[in-house]
Motif scaffolding. Structure first.
Motif, PDB file in Angstrom:
ATOM      1  N   VAL A   7      96.625  56.211 121.016  1.00 38.26           N
ATOM      2  CA  VAL A   7      96.482  56.694 119.642  1.00 38.26           C
ATOM      3  C   VAL A   7      97.538  57.755 119.357  1.00 38.26           C
ATOM      4  O   VAL A   7      98.185  57.752 118.302  1.00 38.26           O
ATOM      5  N   LEU A   8      97.740  58.655 120.290  1.00 35.02           N
ATOM      6  CA  LEU A   8      98.731  59.714 120.132  1.00 35.02           C
ATOM      7  C   LEU A   8     100.135  59.125 119.977  1.00 35.02           C
ATOM      8  O   LEU A   8     100.911  59.569 119.118  1.00 35.02           O
ATOM      9  N   LEU A   9     100.470  58.151 120.775  1.00 38.94           N
ATOM     10  CA  LEU A   9     101.781  57.509 120.665  1.00 38.94           C
ATOM     11  C   LEU A   9     101.940  56.784 119.329  1.00 38.94           C
ATOM     12  O   LEU A   9     103.014  56.820 118.720  1.00 38.94           O
ATOM     13  N   GLU A  10     100.892  56.140 118.864  1.00 45.01           N
ATOM     14  CA  GLU A  10     100.945  55.474 117.564  1.00 45.01           C
ATOM     15  C   GLU A  10     101.168  56.492 116.443  1.00 45.01           C
ATOM     16  O   GLU A  10     101.963  56.263 115.527  1.00 45.01           O
ATOM     17  N   GLU A  11     100.470  57.622 116.525  1.00 43.96           N
ATOM     18  CA  GLU A  11     100.646  58.677 115.525  1.00 43.96           C
ATOM     19  C   GLU A  11     102.054  59.272 115.604  1.00 43.96           C
ATOM     20  O   GLU A  11     102.638  59.647 114.588  1.00 43.96           O
ATOM     21  N   SER A  12     102.603  59.354 116.815  1.00 45.04           N
ATOM     22  CA  SER A  12     103.970  59.842 116.993  1.00 45.04           C
ATOM     23  C   SER A  12     104.964  58.916 116.296  1.00 45.04           C
ATOM     24  O   SER A  12     105.930  59.384 115.679  1.00 45.04           O
ATOM     25  N   LEU A  13     104.721  57.631 116.383  1.00 48.39           N
ATOM     26  CA  LEU A  13     105.589  56.664 115.693  1.00 48.39           C
ATOM     27  C   LEU A  13     105.498  56.843 114.176  1.00 48.39           C
ATOM     28  O   LEU A  13     106.501  56.727 113.467  1.00 48.39           O
ATOM     29  N   THR A  14     104.303  57.130 113.697  1.00 52.07           N
ATOM     30  CA  THR A  14     104.119  57.385 112.262  1.00 52.07           C
ATOM     31  C   THR A  14     104.895  58.639 111.846  1.00 52.07           C
ATOM     32  O   THR A  14     105.587  58.639 110.826  1.00 52.07           O
ATOM     33  N   LEU A  15     104.782  59.692 112.635  1.00 49.34           N
ATOM     34  CA  LEU A  15     105.530  60.918 112.354  1.00 49.34           C
ATOM     35  C   LEU A  15     107.034  60.651 112.385  1.00 49.34           C
ATOM     36  O   LEU A  15     107.771  61.112 111.506  1.00 49.34           O
ATOM     37  N   ALA A  16     107.490  59.890 113.371  1.00 47.73           N
ATOM     38  CA  ALA A  16     108.915  59.563 113.479  1.00 47.73           C
ATOM     39  C   ALA A  16     109.391  58.812 112.235  1.00 47.73           C
ATOM     40  O   ALA A  16     110.480  59.089 111.708  1.00 47.73           O
ATOM     41  N   GLU A  17     108.581  57.910 111.750  1.00 41.87           N
ATOM     42  CA  GLU A  17     108.926  57.151 110.547  1.00 41.87           C
ATOM     43  C   GLU A  17     108.984  58.065 109.323  1.00 41.87           C
ATOM     44  O   GLU A  17     109.863  57.934 108.466  1.00 41.87           O
ATOM     45  N   MET A  18     108.052  59.017 109.245  1.00 42.31           N
ATOM     46  CA  MET A  18     108.045  59.972 108.133  1.00 42.31           C
ATOM     47  C   MET A  18     109.302  60.839 108.156  1.00 42.31           C
ATOM     48  O   MET A  18     109.926  61.067 107.119  1.00 42.31           O
ATOM     49  N   VAL A  19     109.678  61.310 109.334  1.00 42.29           N
ATOM     50  CA  VAL A  19     110.890  62.126 109.455  1.00 42.29           C
ATOM     51  C   VAL A  19     112.103  61.286 109.088  1.00 42.29           C
ATOM     52  O   VAL A  19     112.972  61.721 108.322  1.00 42.29           O
ATOM     53  N   SER A  20     112.153  60.070 109.613  1.00 39.16           N
ATOM     54  CA  SER A  20     113.297  59.190 109.376  1.00 39.16           C
ATOM     55  C   SER A  20     113.478  58.820 107.907  1.00 39.16           C
ATOM     56  O   SER A  20     114.594  58.603 107.450  1.00 39.16           O
ATOM     57  N   SER A  21     112.383  58.781 107.159  1.00 41.14           N
ATOM     58  CA  SER A  21     112.478  58.418 105.738  1.00 41.14           C
ATOM     59  C   SER A  21     112.455  59.644 104.818  1.00 41.14           C
ATOM     60  O   SER A  21     112.445  59.500 103.597  1.00 41.14           O
ATOM     61  N   SER A  22     112.498  60.835 105.411  1.00 41.19           N
ATOM     62  CA  SER A  22     112.500  62.060 104.599  1.00 41.19           C
ATOM     63  C   SER A  22     113.837  62.216 103.865  1.00 41.19           C
ATOM     64  O   SER A  22     114.850  61.626 104.252  1.00 41.19           O
ATOM     65  N   SER A  23     113.835  63.025 102.827  1.00 42.51           N
ATOM     66  CA  SER A  23     115.067  63.254 102.069  1.00 42.51           C
ATOM     67  C   SER A  23     116.136  63.901 102.947  1.00 42.51           C
ATOM     68  O   SER A  23     117.326  63.617 102.802  1.00 42.51           O
ATOM     69  N   ILE A  24     115.716  64.736 103.885  1.00 37.58           N
ATOM     70  CA  ILE A  24     116.665  65.385 104.796  1.00 37.58           C
ATOM     71  C   ILE A  24     117.338  64.349 105.698  1.00 37.58           C
ATOM     72  O   ILE A  24     118.555  64.362 105.866  1.00 37.58           O
ATOM     73  N   ALA A  25     116.556  63.434 106.265  1.00 36.68           N
ATOM     74  CA  ALA A  25     117.118  62.400 107.132  1.00 36.68           C
ATOM     75  C   ALA A  25     117.979  61.423 106.333  1.00 36.68           C
ATOM     76  O   ALA A  25     119.029  60.986 106.820  1.00 36.68           O
ATOM     77  N   LEU A  26     117.549  61.111 105.121  1.00 37.16           N
ATOM     78  CA  LEU A  26     118.351  60.208 104.287  1.00 37.16           C
ATOM     79  C   LEU A  26     119.689  60.843 103.923  1.00 37.16           C
ATOM     80  O   LEU A  26     120.726  60.163 103.924  1.00 37.16           O
ATOM     81  N   GLU A  27     119.698  62.130 103.644  1.00 31.95           N
ATOM     82  CA  GLU A  27     120.953  62.845 103.363  1.00 31.95           C
ATOM     83  C   GLU A  27     121.850  62.855 104.594  1.00 31.95           C
ATOM     84  O   GLU A  27     123.062  62.679 104.497  1.00 31.95           O
ATOM     85  N   TYR A  28     121.253  63.044 105.753  1.00 28.58           N
ATOM     86  CA  TYR A  28     122.005  63.002 107.010  1.00 28.58           C
ATOM     87  C   TYR A  28     122.658  61.626 107.188  1.00 28.58           C
ATOM     88  O   TYR A  28     123.855  61.532 107.483  1.00 28.58           O
ATOM     89  N   LYS A  29     121.877  60.558 107.019  1.00 29.78           N
ATOM     90  CA  LYS A  29     122.400  59.197 107.192  1.00 29.78           C
ATOM     91  C   LYS A  29     123.511  58.904 106.194  1.00 29.78           C
ATOM     92  O   LYS A  29     124.528  58.291 106.536  1.00 29.78           O
ATOM     93  N   LYS A  30     123.323  59.355 104.954  1.00 27.84           N
ATOM     94  CA  LYS A  30     124.331  59.146 103.911  1.00 27.84           C
ATOM     95  C   LYS A  30     125.627  59.886 104.257  1.00 27.84           C
ATOM     96  O   LYS A  30     126.715  59.301 104.194  1.00 27.84           O
ATOM     97  N   SER A  31     125.511  61.150 104.633  1.00 20.85           N
ATOM     98  CA  SER A  31     126.712  61.923 104.948  1.00 20.85           C
ATOM     99  C   SER A  31     127.396  61.393 106.209  1.00 20.85           C
ATOM    100  O   SER A  31     128.626  61.414 106.307  1.00 20.85           O
ATOM    101  N   LYS A  32     126.622  60.889 107.150  1.00 20.51           N
ATOM    102  CA  LYS A  32     127.198  60.300 108.363  1.00 20.51           C
ATOM    103  C   LYS A  32     127.984  59.040 108.017  1.00 20.51           C
ATOM    104  O   LYS A  32     129.101  58.829 108.513  1.00 20.51           O
ATOM    105  N   TYR A  33     127.425  58.211 107.167  1.00 20.75           N
ATOM    106  CA  TYR A  33     128.109  56.986 106.748  1.00 20.75           C
ATOM    107  C   TYR A  33     129.413  57.321 106.019  1.00 20.75           C
ATOM    108  O   TYR A  33     130.457  56.727 106.303  1.00 20.75           O
TER     109      TYR A  33
END
Length: 144
Positions: A7-33
């Protein structure tokens, strides 16, 4: 593996997905590209990497190396150029913001277990959870 761990690992994946789709991560991906597509910036980065290798070689001998002052000045000049290039600066800013988010997530998770758990911040001088003076000094971490 216990059910709690699954359950903890599944929740960790959910958190990882939330971070990855955050505006901060999206800005990072955009600037990296954008940075990856910037031919001039890539050439500058490559030149800096080459010069950095020369600098490290010169550093082994210090001021006694015949090219010490020249190489040192060239590295500083190239570093300054990198720092002022718009796409490189934007990427570094986005990278720093994402790093801050990840550090804060780590801090929240770690401190929910115990305030004594150290969380790496990338800067030992401003790491609120690190020992001031090192373990054994009786510092803020509670070491004795």
């Amino acid at each position: 593996m216990s059910l709690d761990q699954v359950v903890l690992l599944e929740e960790s994946l959910t958190l990882a997905e939330m971070v990855s789709s955050s505006s901060i991560a999206l800005e990072y991906k955009k600037s990296k590209y954008i940075l990856e597509q910037d031919i001039l910036a890539q050439e500058m980065i490559s030149r800096f990497a080459d010069m950095k290798e020369k600098y490290e070689e010169v550093q082994r001998f210090g001021k006694y190396h015949p090219d010490f002052h020249t190489v040192s000045a060239q590295v500083r000049t190239l570093k300054r150029e990198l720092d002022f290039h718009e796409n490189i600066a934007n990427f570094k800013k986005a990278e720093k913001e994402l790093e801050k988010l990840l550090i804060e997530c780590s801090r929240i998770i770690a401190h929910s277990v115990s305030e004594q758990i150290k969380v790496p911040t990338g800067n030992p001088f401003f790491d609120e959870s690190s020992c001031s003076g090192g373990c054994g000094s009786g510092g803020s971490c509670g070491c004795a």
